[in-house]
Design an enzyme around this catalytic site. Structure first.
Site, mmCIF file in Angstrom:
data_model
loop_
_atom_site.group_PDB
_atom_site.id
_atom_site.type_symbol
_atom_site.label_atom_id
_atom_site.label_comp_id
_atom_site.label_asym_id
_atom_site.label_seq_id
_atom_site.Cartn_x
_atom_site.Cartn_y
_atom_site.Cartn_z
ATOM 1 N N SER A 298 40.166 46.573 52.397
ATOM 2 C CA SER A 298 39.038 46.316 51.979
ATOM 3 C C SER A 298 38.605 44.781 51.849
ATOM 4 O O SER A 298 39.338 44.025 51.517
ATOM 5 C CB SER A 298 38.759 46.973 50.648
ATOM 6 O OG SER A 298 39.331 46.197 49.597
ATOM 7 N N ASP A 299 37.231 44.653 52.053
ATOM 8 C CA ASP A 299 36.705 43.312 51.931
ATOM 9 C C ASP A 299 37.022 43.116 50.170
ATOM 10 O O ASP A 299 36.925 44.237 49.514
ATOM 11 C CB ASP A 299 35.219 43.202 52.416
ATOM 12 C CG ASP A 299 34.893 41.606 52.376
ATOM 13 O OD1 ASP A 299 35.320 40.923 51.714
ATOM 14 O OD2 ASP A 299 34.124 41.254 53.138
ATOM 15 N N TRP A 300 36.726 42.006 49.807
ATOM 16 C CA TRP A 300 37.203 41.792 48.560
ATOM 17 C C TRP A 300 35.807 42.415 47.398
ATOM 18 O O TRP A 300 34.920 41.965 47.286
ATOM 19 C CB TRP A 300 36.891 40.357 48.139
ATOM 20 C CG TRP A 300 38.564 39.738 48.062
ATOM 21 C CD1 TRP A 300 39.099 38.960 47.193
ATOM 22 C CD2 TRP A 300 39.579 39.974 49.261
ATOM 23 N NE1 TRP A 300 40.493 38.627 47.431
ATOM 24 C CE2 TRP A 300 40.665 39.391 48.538
ATOM 25 C CE3 TRP A 300 39.655 40.550 50.218
ATOM 26 C CZ2 TRP A 300 42.126 39.344 49.458
ATOM 27 C CZ3 TRP A 300 40.873 40.388 51.114
ATOM 28 C CH2 TRP A 300 41.683 39.950 50.609
ATOM 29 N N GLY A 302 34.928 45.744 48.118
ATOM 30 C CA GLY A 302 34.355 46.533 49.041
ATOM 31 C C GLY A 302 34.861 47.952 48.765
ATOM 32 O O GLY A 302 34.241 49.082 49.499
#
Ligand SMILES: *[C@@H]1O[C@H](CO)[C@@H](O)[C@H](O)[C@H]1NC(C)=O
Ligand SMILES: *[C@@H]1O[C@H](CO)[C@@H](O)[C@H](O)[C@H]1NC(C)=O
Ligand SMILES: *[C@@H]1O[C@H](CO)[C@@H](O)[C@H](O)[C@H]1NC(C)=O
Ligand SMILES: *[C@@H]1O[C@H](CO)[C@@H](O)[C@H](O)[C@H]1NC(C)=O
Ligand SMILES: *[C@@H]1O[C@H](CO)[C@@H](O)[C@H](O)[C@H]1NC(C)=O
Ligand SMILES: *[C@@H]1O[C@H](CO)[C@@H](O)[C@H](O)[C@H]1NC(C)=O
Ligand SMILES: *[C@@H]1O[C@H](CO)[C@@H](O)[C@H](O)[C@H]1NC(C)=O
Ligand SMILES: *[C@@H]1O[C@H](CO)[C@@H](O)[C@H](O)[C@H]1NC(C)=O
Ligand SMILES: *[C@@H]1O[C@H](CO)[C@@H](O)[C@H](O)[C@H]1NC(C)=O
Ligand SMILES: *[C@@H]1O[C@H](CO)[C@@H](O)[C@H](O)[C@H]1NC(C)=O
Ligand SMILES: *[C@@H]1O[C@H](CO)[C@@H](O)[C@H](O)[C@H]1NC(C)=O
Length: 866
Positions: A298-300, A302
């Site tokens: 995941s993006d941070w 996300g």
């Protein structure tokens, strides 16, 4: 009993497929796609990586598998992100680090309790010491693309990989092909390789291969449709199936085919489901159709769910915390363990998550190339806390390992070869020992407080060599143009003057008045949308030059008939008035060149390097020319952005609408000239395209799961690091609602699954890459100096709804004066195909097709019917 009830509920849950919804509906949805495809291995080392990953994961307990998937928390450990470790097997935590242009020793606070990106501004900025630690700052992605050089892009990837490897980093968070660059004002476009999917695809593949050959896992990001920064955490990018395939998914397919070990899912929603829990984009498109064998991270911040994200294809959560104020302070960690114990997630899914992570690890050779983590993202001091957030675990965190090697030379070369020469009236360039030069503008100067003075480069002081945000690295040094040009002037005995302000037009005019050449520096910046700079929330609020650049150029050009304009910018700026100004003799776009900026530029201005850069985007005359507007105001928490333009972005739009740009995609001058002749088309005997067919194997499992909740409790005597995320559960009473809504049986179905017609291998059906035509052309250097031509192949795919032409090939051809070289382009099925939404496969339509070869998207010199 509870588990039994849950199981029944799962078995009887109905799978409700969604109807096709057009954009007329205010909230289109994504169809469900389950089960999450389990990894299957593949060519180019995947099979071997899988064998070893299976062996490793077979030894793991439930808790250890969960540990691999879950970050230990923001700033909890030394890297931008760290997974849990497996102490029992001596396996250390995995280290994931920003970013695409080098090692970022910095952190922007991911402030607790804020859902990153959901609000317009998210989080407060926590400032850390930002001393460089003997690492390099490379040219941005947009510059890499502007070289049109496969070999330079590959070497950039290798060098980046080597620096990350030698600091002990396992995963480099880059390269970027999302945003692709739909919106010319998009804040993060500069991180990526420009809005053409073919160029982006070649560049991302070369970067991935380079980085991973150095023994570091690349994480290609941001998947997908994260095309603007405003509302990035809540906006829904709504897109039709054909555009998704032909434009935005295209470069990701190239990354997967190149063997990328990791893909980062983005903050935004696609058709109203978060990218990190959208089963259609992760399970179906990425893992099934593109055959992605690595792991999705995941993006941070996300991630937004425990069960939905796992069943939809997320494999690792970063930074690990989230679900603040919940029992575990994380969607995974203990919460994931509970979801396994309650059967909300089937064991084969967790095994697949762990196997994918370990397969990427073995694929790039981490088992032999891993060294201890010998730096800290959060402090430059030699001794400090390993666990930054809790300030515990004092140790030698920074060994100050010099990882720069000889990368400065490569950075200088890429910086020079990415310069796009847009205008060169009367061949005023290259300069030959002019008697005097005047350097004018802030953008030529050093930042008086040093190149790293602003946290994450969130300022525009001194020369612009990097955008702002997480795609930054600390400069070891930054050679400004003024310094480099002064050195050259002194060697040439050229009288040198330097006006440092943009605002003292009197001084600018005075210095320019009698100079043999007046070189004006101007810029335009953008960045990541967690911070606003001069009213620009990541995305640019306008497409004009910053800080009075236009006025400065006008003032200088009003008195000097040999005015040379240098632009450092993240993308296109509106410069038609500069292009047409009779006293502006030359215009150079230098992009964001990194630490050697001034040296690179000087090499071009003085002819040491003959420019080969070609614009990786279109330069419109007015902001409306691209047909796209950034969505900056919304009263709803779920802003909708319909990609109604389909694939008509950048040059496809300009061509379609008949809009004349200032400079077109692919344009760039050289100090010599090239002529094109003898276009030939040789059909290859490869037979018809065969859709992929058959079925996968059933999902394997590795190692059993101990379903006794007592075995998942924190062992007595274990001392937790405060604030860290762990895999243990809080109580042996497993709640019945760990999963939120029940998921259809399909999500738990581990039986063999059909292979999609366009799928079957990493990058999609291998048939797509068969060469159908080889096209050749003879190119002659008709000038007096040697130079490198970038011949470009464009195809018209025919049909009423298609772009006039699309890029489908390019070369990088160094040719001596008077010499002729033959260049060959391979045209594959994929290059010739459109996405057929009915067949859910690529198809070469029956419309007549034409090949064009030329020097830009509008300088199509030769053509032939296919
Ligand atoms: C999004 O919705 C559109 C319109 O209903 C549909 O054509 C498309 O396939 C959907 N795409 C995704 C990724 O959900
Ligand atoms: C999970 O990782 C943490 C942090 O590295 C470590 O302290 C812990 O022992 C690991 N748990 C297990 C069960 O291995
Ligand atoms: C978490 O709890 C704190 C303190 O009770 C509160 O201020 C904060 O708003 C909560 N955050 C979330 C995301 O619920
Ligand atoms: C980084 O430090 C570790 C020891 O902590 C060492 O093994 C490794 O070789 C170092 N890397 C380099 C390139 O010196
Ligand atoms: C760390 O950075 C600070 C602030 O930039 C600086 O004063 C200090 O000397 C640096 N320490 C080391 C060990 O580099
Ligand atoms: C850790 O080291 C720092 C810097 O040397 C020092 O200020 C701090 O007191 C130490 N903390 C502990 C818990 O030893
Ligand atoms: C420019 O040159 C002219 C003629 O040599 C001279 O008269 C004038 O003073 C000079 N102007 C400046 C600003 O140096
Ligand atoms: C565009 O934005 C830049 C950066 O904020 C600013 O310097 C410039 O003045 C703006 N241009 C116009 C025409 O307002
Ligand atoms: C071009 O420069 C000359 C001085 O050499 C000046 O007289 C003229 O006005 C300038 N032209 C424009 C359009 O500014
Ligand atoms: C075109 O091809 C012919 C035949 O091979 C060759 O003689 C001629 O030199 C070529 N022309 C150019 C401009 O390369
Ligand atoms: C073109 O394809 C052939 C095989 O079909 C391959 O050997 C060659 O390397 C390819 N050339 C390029 C530029 O991709």
């Amino acid at each position: 009993m509870k588990m039994y009830v849950r199981l029944l509920a799962l078995v009887f849950a109905l799978f409700v497929a969604s109807d096709g919804i057009s954009f007329a509906d205010s909230a289109p949805t994504s169809p469900d796609s389950y089960p999450s495809p389990w990894s299957a291995g593949g060519p180019d080392g995947w099979d071997d990586a899988y064998r070893r990953a299976h062996e490793f994961v077979s030894k793991l307990t439930l808790l250890e598998k969960v540990n691999l998937t879950t970050g230990t928390g923001n700033q909890a450990d030394r890297c931008t992100g760290n997974t849990g470790s497996i102490p029992r097997l001596g396996f250390r935590e995995l280290c994931l680090q920003d970013g695409p242009v080098g090692i970022r020793y910095k952190g922007i606070g991911f402030a607790q309790g804020l859902d990153l990106g959901k609000r317009k501004t998210s989080g407060r900025i926590i400032s850390f010491s930002n001393n460089p630690d003997l690492n390099s700052a490379f040219p941005a992605g947009i510059n890499a693309a502007a070289t049109w050089s496969r070999s330079l892009i590959r070497r950039r990837g290798e060098a980046l990989g080597a620096e990350f490897r030698d600091k002990g980093i396992d995963v480099q968070l880059g390269p970027v092909v999302g945003p692709l660059g739909r919106d010319p004002a998009g804040g993060r476009n500069f991180e990526a390789f420009g809005p053409d999917p073919y160029l982006a695809g070649v560049a991302v593949a070369q970067t991935v291969e380079g980085t991973q050959s150095s023994g570091v896992i690349a994480s290609v990001k941001h998947y997908i449709l994260n095309e603007q920064e405003h509302f990035r955490g809540g906006i829904s990018s709504n897109i039709d199936d054909k555009t998704m395939h032909e434009l935005y998914l295209w470069p990701f397919a190239d990354a997967v085919r190149a063997g990328v070990g990791s893909v980062m899912c983005s903050y935004n929603k696609i058709n109203n489901t978060y990218a990190c829990e959208n089963s259609y984009v992760l399970n179906r498109l990425l893992k099934n159709e593109l055959g992605f064998q690595g792991f999705v991270v995941s993006d941070w911040g996300g991630q937004h769910s425990t069960v939905a994200s796992s069943l939809s294809g997320l494999d690792m959560t970063m930074p690990g915390d989230g679900a603040f104020n919940s029992t575990y302070g994380s969607y995974w960690g203990g919460a994931l363990t509970e979801a396994l114990l309650s059967l909300a997630i089937s064991p084969f899914r967790l095994d697949d998550m762990a196997v994918r992570i370990m397969a990427a690890f073995y694929k790039v050779g981490r088992d032999t190339k891993q060294v201890d983590i010998n730096y800290s993202s959060w402090t430059n001091e030699t001794v400090g806390p390993q666990y930054w957030r809790s300030k515990t675990g004092n140790t030698t965190v920074n060994k100050h390992v010099d990882v720069q090697g000889d990368h400065a030379e490569l950075i200088r070369e890429i910086g020079a070869k990415s310069v796009v020469l847009l205008k060169n009236k009367g061949n005023v360039l290259p300069l030959k020992k002019p008697s005097s030069i005047a350097i004018i503008g802030e953008d030529a100067q050093d930042n008086p407080k040093g190149p790293n003075a602003c946290v994450d480069r969130i300022c525009n002081v001194g020369t612009l060599a990097m955008g702002w945000g997480s795609a930054t690295a600390e400069f070891p040094y930054l050679i400004s143009p003024a310094i480099a040009l002064e050195k050259q002037a002194s060697a040439d005995k050229t009288i040198f003057s330097n006006v440092k302000s943009n605002w003292d037009l009197g001084a600018a005019r005075a210095a320019a008045t009698n100079a043999s050449a007046a070189i004006v520096f101007v810029n335009a910046n953008s960045g990541e949308g967690y911070q606003t700079l001069d009213g620009n929330f990541g995305d640019r609020k306008n497409l004009t030059l910053w800080n009075g650049g236009d006025e400065l150029i006008k003032a200088v050009a009003s008195v000097n008939p040999n005015t040379i304009v240098v632009i450092h910018s993240v993308g296109p700026v509106l410069i038609e008035h500069v292009k047409t100004h009779p006293n502006v003799t030359a215009i150079l776009w230098a992009g964001l060149p990194g630490q050697e900026s001034g040296n690179s530029l000087t090499d071009v201005l003085y002819g040491k390097v003959n420019p080969q850069g070609r614009s990786p985007f279109t330069w419109g005359k007015a902001a409306g020319d691209w047909g796209i507007t950034t969505l900056v105001n919304s009263s709803t928490p779920q802003p909708q952005q319909d990609f109604t333009e389909g694939s008509f972005i950048d040059y496809r739009y300009f061509d379609h609408e008949g809009i004349e740009p200032s400079f077109e995609f692919g344009f760039g001058l050289s100090y010599t000239n090239f002529s094109y002749a003898n276009l030939t088309v040789k059909p290859q005997d490869v037979g018809p395209y065969e859709p992929a067919s058959g079925t996968t194997k059933a999902a394997p499992t590795f190692g059993g799961i101990n379903y006794d909740p007592l075995s998942a409790l924190l062992p007595e005597g274990f001392k937790k690091i405060p604030g860290m995320v762990y895999p243990w559960i809080a109580s042996p009473e497993i709640p019945d609602d760990t999963g939120g809504p029940d998921f259809p049986y399909a999500a738990h179905n581990r039986s063999a699954q059909p292979i999609l017609p366009a799928g079957g291998a990493p990058g999609g059906n291998p048939e797509l890459y068969k060469v159908v035509y080889v096209i050749t052309v003879d190119i002659t250097n008709t000038g007096v100096v040697s130079g490198t031509e970038i011949p470009q192949l464009y195809l018209s795919l025919g049909g009423p709804a298609e772009p006039k032409v699309v890029l489908r090939g390019f070369g990088e051809v160094p040719i001596n004066s008077g010499e002729t070289k033959t260049v060959a382009f391979n045209v594959t099925y994929r290059d010739l195909s459109n996405w057929n939404t009915e067949a859910q496969d690529w198809e070469v339509t029956s419309y007549p097709k034409t090949a064009y070869v030329g020097a830009s998207s509008r300088d199509l010199r030769l053509h032939a019917d296919l």
